[in-house]
Design a protein around this motif. Structure first.
Motif, PDB file in Angstrom:
ATOM      1  N   LEU B 392      25.058  -2.055  34.492  1.00 10.99           N
ATOM      2  CA  LEU B 392      26.271  -2.161  33.681  1.00 10.99           C
ATOM      3  C   LEU B 392      26.776  -0.766  33.281  1.00 10.99           C
ATOM      4  N   THR B 393      25.833   0.107  32.904  1.00 14.44           N
ATOM      5  CA  THR B 393      26.222   1.483  32.571  1.00 14.44           C
ATOM      6  C   THR B 393      26.914   2.142  33.759  1.00 14.44           C
ATOM      7  N   ASN B 394      26.339   1.920  34.925  1.00 13.51           N
ATOM      8  CA  ASN B 394      26.942   2.490  36.144  1.00 13.51           C
ATOM      9  C   ASN B 394      28.346   1.938  36.367  1.00 13.51           C
ATOM     10  N   ALA B 395      28.509   0.635  36.146  1.00  8.48           N
ATOM     11  CA  ALA B 395      29.818   0.010  36.357  1.00  8.48           C
ATOM     12  C   ALA B 395      30.861   0.636  35.438  1.00  8.48           C
ATOM     13  N   PHE B 396      30.445   0.928  34.212  1.00  5.87           N
ATOM     14  CA  PHE B 396      31.414   1.481  33.252  1.00  5.87           C
ATOM     15  C   PHE B 396      31.780   2.941  33.556  1.00  5.87           C
TER      16      PHE B 396
END
Lengths: 498, 500, 98
Positions: B392-396
């Motif tokens: 999720l961090t990567n997606a953001f």
């Protein structure tokens, strides 16, 4: 040969000690309730320490700091990342039915404490290695009602007071201590004594064993001489005085050796020390096998002490008790043996505080290690638990030096102070114990004695001063020993023109 | 239906501050509606008629004396029965807590009281927040006001039903794996789960401590944001509370503009097994966002496929420990014939006091934490959790917010899944990844499914402590759909019997 | 994936202090097995060198000052208790020794 001597001949004991120390913080570990000892039941409780639904813990900064200081004083390494864990088991004295404790990430680990023990070959240093020092919370206090003994066994029901629940508790666990041989009981006692002095010096705990602020569990196993594998260990709980530490180990060595001699195996179990008999008894086996399901406490965040903080705490540590004792012995002119006796009695601080009030070191030692330690051992108490302060002792000593108390009267004053009759001056006033040195009070007694002993009086008038004792003795008798004999002698001679 | 119950919190706030209506009148209107209609919905476990009126009187008095009152002062609210309110029963939907009167206010309740919000009563829920239908309540199931034969979602189904039945303009739920978002979606209202640590958990009876988060329900995005703002903020009584300013969610809700925002569609959440009507409405929302100037792209959260397994290890493990304290010793139920030992009393009290789903989860958690299983289950789940959060961090790094349908289906029939725990668990599929990562997410209504004419929700997920972003997207969608429908989706809900 | 037996369910129930009726053990065993089979899926993920995540905030060192706060009123806490005596919580006789 005694059972103990026979046991030691055949087996090598391996010791282990788990010590629980209640910290003397103002507030509990995870809430703001007071920690004061002796409050009315359940008066010091809130949603958090009662484990009410919805309540949450927040860690007490001084609880963390004190634990780190204990670790540093015990030469431990301090973890750079440490967590609380939940130890899950059901018990009515535990409000949440889990104990907030530490598991695989304790605050402090791998330290040691050196202790001195007198052996046949002179004084020897034993190093007790410390496995870990961790922080947890205390449980509530159970009172068992009904049944004959007041013990849990046979009780009809129990009552719970949660004032103690949540008080910070530091657990200090040693590594197994081998190679102590016949001195195992003494090494254990010396360790707990040294630990107690160290904790007192750190000012982190009241370390009062009879109030439960210092509690000991003793692990012991026996290894047949020459064998490389250690035997099965037992854990003995409720060992709650220095004397009991020694007695519990001695009795467990005897018990285990007799079992082994009979060809029996030692059962790995929890045992309980019984003060009255000085022996241990088997605990009843658990209904459910232990399975604590430890996991990191999600309601608390990790502790990551920074290096600067640890350095600061390290620098501010007080002198180690053993180093301090060596220094003080020199200052006070005590021999090593005298100093160790005083230390074993837990009297170093008391003597130091008495000396601070002007008493000479020799007198301070005389009062505490002599007169008062007698009272303590009679009452099965520690010196510090006697109801007399260094100020009281210094005052009594000063009165003796001023000639206002005789040694005999001083002992009466001490007894009265210990009985809670007040401070020395109050006691002297109440019991009318002071030495009668007021001339006007003595004169009638002296005149009466002279009248009663005309022959002796005549001889003194003639210059045969040596018979003065007859009249002084008579005066002392009528005054009930409260007069100062030297003063009486002086007055008698003066009255008779000498 | 009384006009006052039709109004949003913002509208009521306006009337109250103008003085055209009193807090007591507003409160009475809502209590009247509850007292006449809740027998068919069964959203409340406890209605605090007297207490609510007293709170309202207090607000009116303060207004009369020209004391400063907050914007929501005098606006009524339905509180999930998992948050403590001093002197008011708190059961968590469980028999084991029947009769327990908490001696303290939760921080959320304290914040509500400080804002002058009137608490009407405590709402029904799945026992200890374990469930997705509110059928696990030990007292009674709550019905969906859209269709009284359907579930209102769960575990905060009492609050979602109360808000969608116009019993209160505001509601509070708690969300551990979707327990605010899914009920909001299936009852056609707005519900938000704040960033973990954004709202204090002090006084929230724990289900899974590392996941639980209280949050707002409302019929509009702005109402929801205003309640969010009241609830949130640092609390020294909660060690996991974030000591940062509350994101400006109210301003974001009012922006109504997504031009230039980058929005990611989570690739793994949708497709086979998802209800067509749900997917249709979702796809329309995507088109709507594009038409409003957002840049939309698909994005993969590969480990989200493991979110269900991860969640159903972590949450029960924590629950098995959190629920240990309900042992009949200090409060609540005690089963005792007078001859039992403490151990037997604990065993019998817990057997009788807990429902089956709670017992199942306690046993799963006990299993996962046991020595020999800990590494393979609990510890492994915590590692997979880290991977989901990392995804999720990567997606953001690529998008501002992520979106998905809130739930794979619309509201199902009462009783349909009660004997099939796994089917029940599947309702949380989309809501679990943000829960595990501790990031904020909300559900806004995006229409009715073609098959059953029941509400569908859009889940909007934002980065940690950027709760404002989801309100910005939610507010914009709501504004656009409001124009299209000539009102809110909830206005299309059938009036309840007797209220026509 | 190991099968969950009746006996294992009984043992879990004992650990969790749940006096489950004998007649329900099979049903629980069946349900727990389905759930455990499903959650065992976490084992498929390679987690070498991954640090477990126990909470989302990243907070460390959250402490309170060592100051006392007023405690609850004792009457209030004892009011909710199933049984009390002498200002204490009264609990049935305890078998396990700690």
């Amino acid at each position: 040969m005694s059972t103990y001597d026979q046991a030691i001949k055949k087996y090598d004991p391996v010791l282990g000690l788990e010590t629980h120390v209640e910290l003397s913080t103002n507030s509990k570990m995870f809430c703001g309730c007071s920690t004061e000892f002796g409050a009315d039941p359940n008066k010091q409780t809130c949603p958090t320490c009662l484990g009410l639904p919805g309540s949450l813990p927040v860690a007490n900064a001084i609880g963390i700091e004190s634990t780190i200081r204990i670790g540093l004083a015990l030469n431990c390494s301090i973890a750079s990342y440490s967590r609380f864990a939940r130890k899950n088991y059901f018990y009515p004295d535990m409000p949440k039915d889990f104990q907030t404790s530490q598991y695989d990430e304790p605050l402090c680990s791998n330290g040691y404490l050196d202790v001195l023990v007198d052996t046949d070959e002179g004084t020897k240093t034993f190093r007790v290695e410390i496995e870990r020092v961790h922080l947890e919370e205390d449980t509530g206090k159970l009172t068992h009602a009904g049944g004959a003994t007041g013990r849990i066994h046979g009780a009809d029901y129990s009552l719970v007071d949660y004032n103690r629940a949540g008080i910070p508790l530091v657990e200090i666990v040693t590594k197994p201590v081998p190679d102590t041989g016949e001195y195992a009981p003494l090494v254990a006692k010396a360790y707990v004594t040294e630990l107690r002095d160290l904790l007192r010096g750190l000012n982190v705990s009241d370390v009062r064993m009879e109030e439960g602020s210092l509690r000991c569990d003793v692990n012991l196993s026996l290894t047949p001489k020459g064998s490389k594998t250690w035997g099965t260990r037992t854990e003995t709980k409720n060992v709650n005085s220095l004397r009991s530490v020694e007695r519990a180990i001695r009795s467990e060595i005897e018990r285990q050796s007799l079992e082994l001699d009979k060809g029996n195996k030692i059962k790995q179990e929890t045992r309980h020390f019984q003060e009255d008999t000085g022996t241990t008894r088997s605990g009843r086996s658990k209904v459910v096998a232990e399975e604590y399901r430890y996991f990191p406490e999600p309601d608390l965040v990790p502790i990551a002490p920074d290096k600067a903080w640890i350095e600061k705490l390290k620098k501010a540590l007080p002198e180690q008790p053993s180093i301090r004792r060596t220094r003080l012995a020199k200052e006070w002119g005590f021999t090593d043996l005298e100093m160790r006796d005083v230390a074993t009695l837990g009297g170093v601080d008391l003597i130091a505080q008495t000396i601070e009030q002007g008493t000479s070191p020799a007198s301070a030692r005389k009062w505490w290690a002599g007169e008062l330690s007698g009272h303590a051992s009679k009452a099965d108490l520690e010196l510090i638990d006697l109801k007399i302060t260094p100020t009281d002792v210094a005052r009594i000593d000063a009165l003796v030096n001023e000639g206002k108390l005789t040694d005999k009267l001083a002992r009466q004053v001490i007894e009265a102070v210990l009985n809670g009759e007040g401070n020395p001056d109050e006691v002297i006033k109440k019991r009318n114990l002071a030495v009668v040195s007021d001339d006007s009070a003595l004169i009638p007694a002296i005149e009466a004695a002279i009248a009663a002993n005309p022959d002796a009086a005549a001889k003194i008038r003639e210059g045969k001063v040596q018979v003065v004792g007859v009249i002084v003795g008579a005066v002392m008798k009528t005054t009930g020993g409260s007069a100062d004999a030297a003063k009486v002698r002086e007055l008698v001679l003066k009255t008779l023109g000498q | 239906m009384s006009d006052l119950t039709k109004l949003s919190a913002v509208e009521l706030s306006g009337e109250l501050s103008k003085g055209s209506v009193s807090a007591v009148e507003v409160t009475k209107a809502h209590l009247d509606r509850i007292n006449s209609l809740d027998k068919s919905v069964q959203s409340f476990l406890h209605v605090d008629n007297a207490g609510a009126l007293k709170q309202a009187e207090e607000v009116d008095k303060n207004r009369k004396e020209n004391k400063k009152v907050s914007a929501l002062a005098g606006v009524p609210l339905a509180l999930k029965d998992v948050l403590t309110q001093k002197g008011i029963p708190t059961t968590c939907g469980s028999k084991i807590l029947e009769g327990w009167i908490p001696p303290y206010d939760s921080t959320v309740v304290k914040n509500l009281k400080n804002a002058g919000i009137v608490i009407l009563g405590k709402t029904n829920m799945d026992e200890f927040a374990m469930g997705s239908s509110t059928e696990n309540s030990a007292y009674f199931p709550t019905k969906n006001p859209w269709d009284l034969t359907k579930i209102p979602g769960g575990s905060s189904g009492g609050s979602s039903a109360a808000v969608s039945a116009f019993f209160a303009p505001l509601g509070i739920g708690t969300d551990t794996g979707g327990s605010i978002r899914q009920p909001a979606a299936v009852t056609g209202i707005v519900g938000a789960k704040p960033s973990y640590g954004g709202v204090s958990r002090f006084g929230l009876v724990a289900f899974a401590s590392s996941l639980d988060q209280a949050g707002p329900f409302a019929r509009t995005v702005l109402d929801c944001a205003m309640l969010h703002e009241v609830m949130a903020g640092h609390d020294p009584l909660d060690s996991t509370s974030i000591n940062q300013p509350v994101p400006d969610v109210v301003k974001a809700a009012q922006l109504q503009d997504v031009k230039g925002m980058k929005i990611g569609i989570i690739k793994e959440l949708g497709g086979d097994g998802w209800q067509n009507g749900v997917l249709n409405r979702f796809n329309e929302s995507v088109e709507l966002l594009k038409s409003m100037g957002a840049q939309v792209k698909e994005i993969s959260i590969p480990h989200s496929l493991y979110a269900l397994a991860t969640y159903y290890l972590i949450a029960p493990s924590e629950a098995s420990s959190n629920l240990a304290r309900f042992d009949g010793m200090r409060y609540g139920l005690r089963v005792d014939d007078g001859n039992l030992s403490a151990e037997e009393v604990m065993n019998k009290t817990r057997e009788k006091g807990f429902g089956k789903e709670v017992k199942r989860r306690i046993m799963i958690g006990t299993y996962a934490l046991s020595s020999g299983y800990y590494d393979a289950y609990y510890a492994q789940a915590q590692k997979v959790r880290a991977l989901i959060a990392q995804d999720l961090t990567n997606a953001f790094k690529e998008v501002d917010v992520l979106i998905s349908p809130t739930s794979p289906t619309t509201a199902w029939g009462l009783g349909e899944r009660v004997n099939d725990p796994m089917a029940m668990y599947l309702a949380d599929l989309a809501t679990l990844p943000p829960s595990l990562a501790g990031i904020p997410a909300m559900s806004v209504p995006i229409g009715l499914a073609d098959e059953d004419k029941l509400p569908v929700g859009l889940q909007i997920i934002a980065p940690f402590m950027n709760d404002d972003r989801m309100y910005r997207v939610g507010g914009a969608i709501e504004a656009s759909l409001k124009t299209k429908w000539n009102g809110l989706l909830i206005d299309q809900a059938p009036a309840l019997g007797g209220a026509k | 994936m190991s099968r969950i037996t009746r006996e294992e369910v009984a043992k879990l129930a004992e650990l969790a202090r749940l006096d489950l009726p004998e007649s329900e053990l099979d049903e629980y065993a069946k349900q727990l097995e389905i759930i455990l089979e499903s959650v065992a899926k976490v084992g498929e993920v390679s987690t070498k060198d991954v640090k477990p995540m126990s909470h989302a905030t990243g907070l460390v060192n959250v402490f309170r000052e060592d100051v006392t706060k007023e405690s609850l009123s004792r009457d209030e806490i004892l009011r909710s208790a199933p049984a009390t005596e002498d200002d204490r919580f009264r609990v049935p006789r305890i078998l396990d020794e700690e």
